[in-house]
Design a protein around this motif. Structure first.
Motif, mmCIF file in Angstrom:
data_model
loop_
_atom_site.group_PDB
_atom_site.id
_atom_site.type_symbol
_atom_site.label_atom_id
_atom_site.label_comp_id
_atom_site.label_asym_id
_atom_site.label_seq_id
_atom_site.Cartn_x
_atom_site.Cartn_y
_atom_site.Cartn_z
ATOM 1 N N ARG A 186 -31.010 9.573 -25.645
ATOM 2 C CA ARG A 186 -30.219 8.653 -26.459
ATOM 3 C C ARG A 186 -29.989 7.359 -25.660
ATOM 4 O O ARG A 186 -29.230 7.357 -24.679
ATOM 5 C CB ARG A 186 -28.891 9.321 -26.849
ATOM 6 C CG ARG A 186 -29.091 10.445 -27.866
ATOM 7 C CD ARG A 186 -27.810 11.178 -28.185
ATOM 8 N NE ARG A 186 -27.423 12.101 -27.128
ATOM 9 C CZ ARG A 186 -27.952 13.307 -26.966
ATOM 10 N NH1 ARG A 186 -28.901 13.740 -27.771
ATOM 11 N NH2 ARG A 186 -27.544 14.093 -25.990
ATOM 12 N N PHE A 187 -30.634 6.322 -26.095
ATOM 13 C CA PHE A 187 -30.578 5.062 -25.357
ATOM 14 C C PHE A 187 -29.263 4.312 -25.569
ATOM 15 O O PHE A 187 -28.997 3.326 -24.885
ATOM 16 C CB PHE A 187 -31.772 4.179 -25.730
ATOM 17 C CG PHE A 187 -33.075 4.708 -25.187
ATOM 18 C CD1 PHE A 187 -33.453 4.446 -23.880
ATOM 19 C CD2 PHE A 187 -33.903 5.495 -25.978
ATOM 20 C CE1 PHE A 187 -34.635 4.951 -23.362
ATOM 21 C CE2 PHE A 187 -35.098 5.993 -25.469
ATOM 22 C CZ PHE A 187 -35.464 5.730 -24.163
ATOM 23 N N ASP A 188 -28.439 4.811 -26.496
ATOM 24 C CA ASP A 188 -27.120 4.193 -26.694
ATOM 25 C C ASP A 188 -26.010 4.992 -26.018
ATOM 26 O O ASP A 188 -24.829 4.786 -26.300
ATOM 27 C CB ASP A 188 -26.827 4.056 -28.195
ATOM 28 C CG ASP A 188 -26.831 5.395 -28.926
ATOM 29 O OD1 ASP A 188 -27.238 6.408 -28.319
ATOM 30 O OD2 ASP A 188 -26.441 5.429 -30.113
ATOM 31 N N ALA A 189 -26.389 5.915 -25.129
ATOM 32 C CA ALA A 189 -25.391 6.762 -24.458
ATOM 33 C C ALA A 189 -25.619 6.749 -22.955
ATOM 34 O O ALA A 189 -26.640 6.246 -22.466
ATOM 35 C CB ALA A 189 -25.478 8.195 -24.994
ATOM 36 N N GLY A 190 -24.673 7.296 -22.221
ATOM 37 C CA GLY A 190 -24.826 7.424 -20.777
ATOM 38 C C GLY A 190 -24.308 6.238 -19.997
ATOM 39 O O GLY A 190 -23.913 5.211 -20.562
ATOM 40 N N ASN A 191 -24.308 6.381 -18.680
ATOM 41 C CA ASN A 191 -23.799 5.343 -17.777
ATOM 42 C C ASN A 191 -24.958 4.577 -17.151
ATOM 43 O O ASN A 191 -25.508 4.977 -16.125
ATOM 44 C CB ASN A 191 -22.930 5.984 -16.683
ATOM 45 C CG ASN A 191 -21.718 6.689 -17.250
ATOM 46 O OD1 ASN A 191 -21.049 6.157 -18.140
ATOM 47 N ND2 ASN A 191 -21.421 7.877 -16.746
ATOM 48 N N TRP A 192 -25.335 3.491 -17.777
ATOM 49 C CA TRP A 192 -26.470 2.685 -17.315
ATOM 50 C C TRP A 192 -26.046 1.759 -16.175
ATOM 51 O O TRP A 192 -24.898 1.338 -16.088
ATOM 52 C CB TRP A 192 -27.012 1.837 -18.461
ATOM 53 C CG TRP A 192 -27.575 2.634 -19.598
ATOM 54 C CD1 TRP A 192 -26.915 3.057 -20.713
ATOM 55 C CD2 TRP A 192 -28.919 3.106 -19.719
ATOM 56 N NE1 TRP A 192 -27.768 3.754 -21.535
ATOM 57 C CE2 TRP A 192 -29.001 3.807 -20.952
ATOM 58 C CE3 TRP A 192 -30.066 3.010 -18.922
ATOM 59 C CZ2 TRP A 192 -30.192 4.400 -21.394
ATOM 60 C CZ3 TRP A 192 -31.238 3.596 -19.356
ATOM 61 C CH2 TRP A 192 -31.297 4.282 -20.579
ATOM 62 N N SER A 193 -26.999 1.437 -15.320
ATOM 63 C CA SER A 193 -26.769 0.446 -14.272
ATOM 64 C C SER A 193 -28.013 -0.423 -14.145
ATOM 65 O O SER A 193 -29.128 0.018 -14.471
ATOM 66 C CB SER A 193 -26.465 1.130 -12.933
ATOM 67 O OG SER A 193 -27.582 1.882 -12.493
ATOM 68 N N PRO A 194 -27.848 -1.678 -13.686
ATOM 69 C CA PRO A 194 -29.020 -2.550 -13.533
ATOM 70 C C PRO A 194 -29.968 -2.003 -12.469
ATOM 71 O O PRO A 194 -29.535 -1.476 -11.439
ATOM 72 C CB PRO A 194 -28.404 -3.886 -13.085
ATOM 73 C CG PRO A 194 -26.951 -3.780 -13.385
ATOM 74 C CD PRO A 194 -26.600 -2.340 -13.306
ATOM 75 N N ILE A 195 -31.242 -2.147 -12.715
ATOM 76 C CA ILE A 195 -32.225 -1.736 -11.710
ATOM 77 C C ILE A 195 -32.091 -2.610 -10.470
ATOM 78 O O ILE A 195 -32.105 -2.122 -9.335
ATOM 79 C CB ILE A 195 -33.650 -1.800 -12.291
ATOM 80 C CG1 ILE A 195 -33.802 -0.720 -13.361
ATOM 81 C CG2 ILE A 195 -34.696 -1.640 -11.190
ATOM 82 C CD1 ILE A 195 -35.067 -0.818 -14.164
#
Length: 307
Positions: A186-195
């Protein structure tokens, strides 16, 4: 031969129980040594009697009589993924003998044991197998990839089917169509961070760069181990094995994150409403140790047909 009831040894999060229930089998009793896992199993299978205990010390007379014995003994002592043997491995290997002692006491019609494929290379495996044969069982190991049973994950495990039949029950199960990893990410969920953030390891950036060249902006990649470790993996195919610690990262353009616990649950083939512990580390550990329910359903259905 009756098929109505089962018990689940080393039940963990409940993959064996969930799969058996889908196959129309009622799981009467389940046990595990970890209280957190027992609680998760109870939350999802309240109709089952539960016990938190070391099965080395089990009093099998207190376990309900059953038609099918399901067991997933500790795999850590057998898996080559763990590297050089550690002192605790001998203790974890010995959990497999609980299967023999329970079988001797209850004499179920069918015994199904799940483990890593290296279980078959265990030095004592021939003796363990002979013990079951001495109790009147024909022993048939089957190496199964969960992806061939509609699970969106490549996960090769051995399922040892022991039956009171004239000859070993070698099953023939038609493979199901593979399900892609993109089915559960699910690309609208989770804790994303910049590469491109301070402190990001150069090796991680190199893996991401390599993955982009092969798969574009969206793919998954492991943070350790071999195989697709350098190049990542397309989300149009099943993901690799879900492990007991965070392993798989998701890349989406200029951002990245690890799989969520609910994504790992879906990758294991549990139902979307299957309840997990709130603690991410506990959930990940339980799922990495679990049995994939759809494999169990297909296997028990085929055992019933073939026996």
């Amino acid at each position: 031969m009756t098929w109505a009831t089962a018990v689940d040894l080393f039940a963990g999060a409940g993959g064996f129980t969930a799969g058996a229930t889908r196959a129309g089998v009622r799981v009467l009793w389940a046990a595990n040594h970890w209280q957190e896992a027992v609680q998760v199993h109870a939350d999802n299978h309240p109709e089952t009697e539960h016990s938190c205990q070391d099965l080395h010390q089990a009093d099998w007379s207190r376990v309900p009589a059953h038609d099918i014995l399901l067991a997933s003994p500790a795999c850590q002592g057998h898996s080559r993924a763990r590297g050089i043997d550690r002192p605790h491995h001998d203790a974890t290997r010995s959990t497999a003998w609980a299967v023999v002692s329970c079988t001797e006491h209850h004499e179920p019609n069918v015994v199904v044991v799940e483990n890593v494929v290296d279980f078959l290379r265990w030095q004592l495996y021939p003796i363990w197998r002979q013990a079951l044969e001495a109790l009147g069982y024909q022993v048939a190991p089957h190496i199964i990839d969960a992806a061939d049973h509609g699970v969106p994950q490549h996960r090769r495990r051995v399922y040892i089917v022991c039956t009171r039949t004239r000859s070993p029950l070698m099953l023939s199960m038609a493979p199901r169509e593979h399900v892609a990893a993109e089915s559960f990410i699910r690309f609208d969920a989770g804790n994303w961070s910049p590469i491109e953030k301070p402190g990001r390891a150069a090796a991680t950036k190199a893996r991401i760069h390599s993955g982009r060249q092969r798969f574009g902006d969206r793919f998954v990649m492991p943070y350790y181990s071999s195989g697709s470790g350098r190049t990542g993996r397309a989300i149009s195919r099943p993901i690799g094995t879900i492990t007991t610690v965070d392993r798989w990262g998701v890349v989406d353009g200029e951002r990245t994150r690890m799989l969520t616990a609910s994504e790992s649950r879906d990758a294991m083939g549990f139902a979307a409403d299957y309840r997990l512990p709130a603690n991410h580390r506990d959930a990940t550990k339980m799922l990495g140790n679990a049995v994939c329910p759809p494999v169990v359903t297909d296997l028990l259905t085929e055992v019933r047909r073939a026996a």
